[in-house]
Design an enzyme around this catalytic site. Sequence first.
Site, PDB file in Angstrom:
ATOM      1  N   LYS A 150      30.262  41.622  38.135  1.00 29.50           N
ATOM      2  CA  LYS A 150      28.806  41.731  38.330  1.00 29.50           C
ATOM      3  C   LYS A 150      28.430  43.110  38.884  1.00 29.50           C
ATOM      4  CE  LYS A 150      28.703  38.345  41.347  1.00 29.50           C
ATOM      5  NZ  LYS A 150      30.142  38.005  41.405  1.00 29.50           N
ATOM      6  N   ARG A 170      41.978  44.850  43.690  1.00 31.10           N
ATOM      7  CA  ARG A 170      40.831  45.739  43.972  1.00 31.10           C
ATOM      8  C   ARG A 170      41.041  46.540  45.257  1.00 31.10           C
ATOM      9  NH1 ARG A 170      34.830  43.473  44.202  1.00 31.10           N
ATOM     10  NH2 ARG A 170      35.751  41.950  45.606  1.00 31.10           N
ATOM     11  N   ARG A 176      22.452  32.787  44.619  1.00 23.70           N
ATOM     12  CA  ARG A 176      23.765  32.151  44.686  1.00 23.70           C
ATOM     13  C   ARG A 176      23.668  30.673  44.982  1.00 23.70           C
ATOM     14  NH1 ARG A 176      27.130  36.877  46.046  1.00 23.70           N
ATOM     15  NH2 ARG A 176      29.257  36.127  46.110  1.00 23.70           N
ATOM     16  N   ARG A 216      36.397  31.483  48.188  1.00 29.70           N
ATOM     17  CA  ARG A 216      35.176  31.997  47.544  1.00 29.70           C
ATOM     18  C   ARG A 216      34.980  31.340  46.175  1.00 29.70           C
ATOM     19  NH1 ARG A 216      36.538  38.136  47.650  1.00 29.70           N
ATOM     20  NH2 ARG A 216      34.682  38.387  46.354  1.00 29.70           N
ATOM     21  N   ARG A 270      39.370  44.961  50.332  1.00 29.23           N
ATOM     22  CA  ARG A 270      38.171  44.407  50.962  1.00 29.23           C
ATOM     23  C   ARG A 270      38.590  43.252  51.860  1.00 29.23           C
ATOM     24  NH1 ARG A 270      33.000  42.964  47.159  1.00 29.23           N
ATOM     25  NH2 ARG A 270      33.230  40.846  47.941  1.00 29.23           N
TER      26      ARG A 270
HETATM   27  P1  AP5 Z   1      33.333  43.707  40.561  1.00 28.82           P
HETATM   28  O1  AP5 Z   1      32.469  44.423  39.601  1.00 28.82           O
HETATM   29  O2  AP5 Z   1      33.316  44.140  41.981  1.00 28.82           O
HETATM   30  O3  AP5 Z   1      33.057  42.133  40.461  1.00 28.82           O
HETATM   31  P2  AP5 Z   1      31.992  41.242  41.203  1.00 28.82           P
HETATM   32  O4  AP5 Z   1      31.664  40.129  40.301  1.00 28.82           O
HETATM   33  O5  AP5 Z   1      30.860  42.100  41.701  1.00 28.82           O
HETATM   34  O6  AP5 Z   1      32.922  40.733  42.393  1.00 28.82           O
HETATM   35  P3  AP5 Z   1      32.660  40.606  43.934  1.00 28.82           P
HETATM   36  O7  AP5 Z   1      33.951  40.185  44.524  1.00 28.82           O
HETATM   37  O8  AP5 Z   1      32.029  41.847  44.498  1.00 28.82           O
HETATM   38  O9  AP5 Z   1      31.625  39.451  43.918  1.00 28.82           O
HETATM   39  P4  AP5 Z   1      31.251  38.429  44.988  1.00 28.82           P
HETATM   40  O10 AP5 Z   1      30.112  37.780  44.348  1.00 28.82           O
HETATM   41  O11 AP5 Z   1      32.317  37.533  45.458  1.00 28.82           O
HETATM   42  O12 AP5 Z   1      30.997  39.372  46.260  1.00 28.82           O
HETATM   43  P5  AP5 Z   1      29.654  39.928  46.916  1.00 28.82           P
HETATM   44  O13 AP5 Z   1      29.942  41.281  47.346  1.00 28.82           O
HETATM   45  O14 AP5 Z   1      28.478  39.654  46.067  1.00 28.82           O
HETATM   46  O15 AP5 Z   1      34.828  43.740  39.983  1.00 28.82           O
HETATM   47  C1  AP5 Z   1      35.888  43.165  40.689  1.00 28.82           C
HETATM   48  C2  AP5 Z   1      37.181  43.953  40.359  1.00 28.82           C
HETATM   49  O16 AP5 Z   1      37.484  43.777  38.980  1.00 28.82           O
HETATM   50  C3  AP5 Z   1      37.029  45.470  40.580  1.00 28.82           C
HETATM   51  O17 AP5 Z   1      38.245  45.995  41.017  1.00 28.82           O
HETATM   52  C4  AP5 Z   1      36.678  45.996  39.185  1.00 28.82           C
HETATM   53  O18 AP5 Z   1      37.071  47.340  39.015  1.00 28.82           O
HETATM   54  C5  AP5 Z   1      37.457  45.037  38.290  1.00 28.82           C
HETATM   55  N1  AP5 Z   1      36.793  44.789  37.013  1.00 28.82           N
HETATM   56  C6  AP5 Z   1      35.461  44.653  36.770  1.00 28.82           C
HETATM   57  N2  AP5 Z   1      35.239  44.400  35.469  1.00 28.82           N
HETATM   58  C7  AP5 Z   1      36.461  44.364  34.867  1.00 28.82           C
HETATM   59  C8  AP5 Z   1      36.891  44.131  33.527  1.00 28.82           C
HETATM   60  N3  AP5 Z   1      36.012  43.885  32.535  1.00 28.82           N
HETATM   61  N4  AP5 Z   1      38.219  44.147  33.270  1.00 28.82           N
HETATM   62  C9  AP5 Z   1      39.121  44.398  34.263  1.00 28.82           C
HETATM   63  N5  AP5 Z   1      38.771  44.630  35.564  1.00 28.82           N
HETATM   64  C10 AP5 Z   1      37.450  44.607  35.858  1.00 28.82           C
HETATM   65  O19 AP5 Z   1      29.527  38.949  48.173  1.00 28.82           O
HETATM   66  C11 AP5 Z   1      30.443  39.008  49.238  1.00 28.82           C
HETATM   67  C12 AP5 Z   1      30.041  37.978  50.284  1.00 28.82           C
HETATM   68  O20 AP5 Z   1      28.737  38.282  50.814  1.00 28.82           O
HETATM   69  C13 AP5 Z   1      29.921  36.537  49.798  1.00 28.82           C
HETATM   70  O21 AP5 Z   1      31.185  35.865  49.789  1.00 28.82           O
HETATM   71  C14 AP5 Z   1      28.954  35.951  50.835  1.00 28.82           C
HETATM   72  O22 AP5 Z   1      29.617  35.689  52.058  1.00 28.82           O
HETATM   73  C15 AP5 Z   1      27.994  37.090  51.067  1.00 28.82           C
HETATM   74  N6  AP5 Z   1      26.848  37.048  50.131  1.00 28.82           N
HETATM   75  C16 AP5 Z   1      26.540  37.965  49.190  1.00 28.82           C
HETATM   76  N7  AP5 Z   1      25.444  37.587  48.526  1.00 28.82           N
HETATM   77  C17 AP5 Z   1      25.054  36.406  49.051  1.00 28.82           C
HETATM   78  C18 AP5 Z   1      24.002  35.506  48.748  1.00 28.82           C
HETATM   79  N8  AP5 Z   1      23.119  35.750  47.756  1.00 28.82           N
HETATM   80  N9  AP5 Z   1      23.901  34.367  49.483  1.00 28.82           N
HETATM   81  C19 AP5 Z   1      24.768  34.117  50.491  1.00 28.82           C
HETATM   82  N10 AP5 Z   1      25.808  34.917  50.817  1.00 28.82           N
HETATM   83  C20 AP5 Z   1      25.945  36.062  50.096  1.00 28.82           C
END
Ligand code: AP5
Length: 221
Positions: free
Chosen positions: A20, A132, A95, A171, A160
Amino acid sequence: MPQAVPALNVVMLGPPGAGKGTQAERFAGRHKIPKISTGDILREEVQAGSELGRVAKATMDAGNLVGDDVIIGIVRHRLCRPDAQRGFVLDGFPRTVHQATALDAMMDGRGGLVVVDIAVPEEVLVRRLAARRICQACGSNAPVEWTTACGKCGGPLMQRSDDGESVVRERLKVYLRQTKPLVDYYSARPTFRTIDGNQPPDVVTAAIDAAVDAAVAGVRL
Ligand code: AP5
């Protein structure tokens, strides 16, 4: 008088590690609209040592979701900024169904939402997140060519704090319980699209572009 261009409002849905953030950044850059990542905003608060950051860190490190009211307040505030009036890409929000209904209310008078769900098998997600590395200084996601230091600011690379395997598994459980229901919430809408995210990033980018173009044009792919 020139016609106003309709705002391009996009939601990137998908499990942790689906891509994402990667795709939202690319999309936002191409369309010159802001990428709004609730995860990034929370990590900035943690880095700044704010009260919100202190409370959020414990929740994030356990793999749980920060409370709906806090997150909805953050997004509502962010969407009021001038740069979001021509559109935005949301990464990691909504979410929960409660967040999604709040977002619908925020969209009143702003145009529709295009929702892109990026689907990737669970074992691929676990592998991606274990591998990552991010920059400790600026938070950038490290592509494979950055082996020891950040290519943008030279900061050290690290895992991370929520990417250890047991937290990733938690998660993923939280995703299935609280976020996957959003697929049902949005899937009947004509501007909902599912993308195969288990392909090289450039292929996913092209698929998202085509899907958003088609959704905006009102055409089913
Ligand atoms: P990446 O692009 O970072 O993937 P992502 O889907 O953004 O993954 P995240 O782990 O950042 O998502 P998340 O939703 O768990 O975390 P968030 O920060 O939102 O890619 C991941 C890896 O794969 C990278 O190394 C990338 O290079 C690689 N990659 C990407 N595309 C690829 C491909 N096509 N092929 C191969 N490799 C690839 O949230 C973190 C925390 O914050 C949550 O757990 C929660 O506690 C809190 N939080 C955030 N938002 C909310 C909300 N709305 N409500 C409540 N709590 C929230």
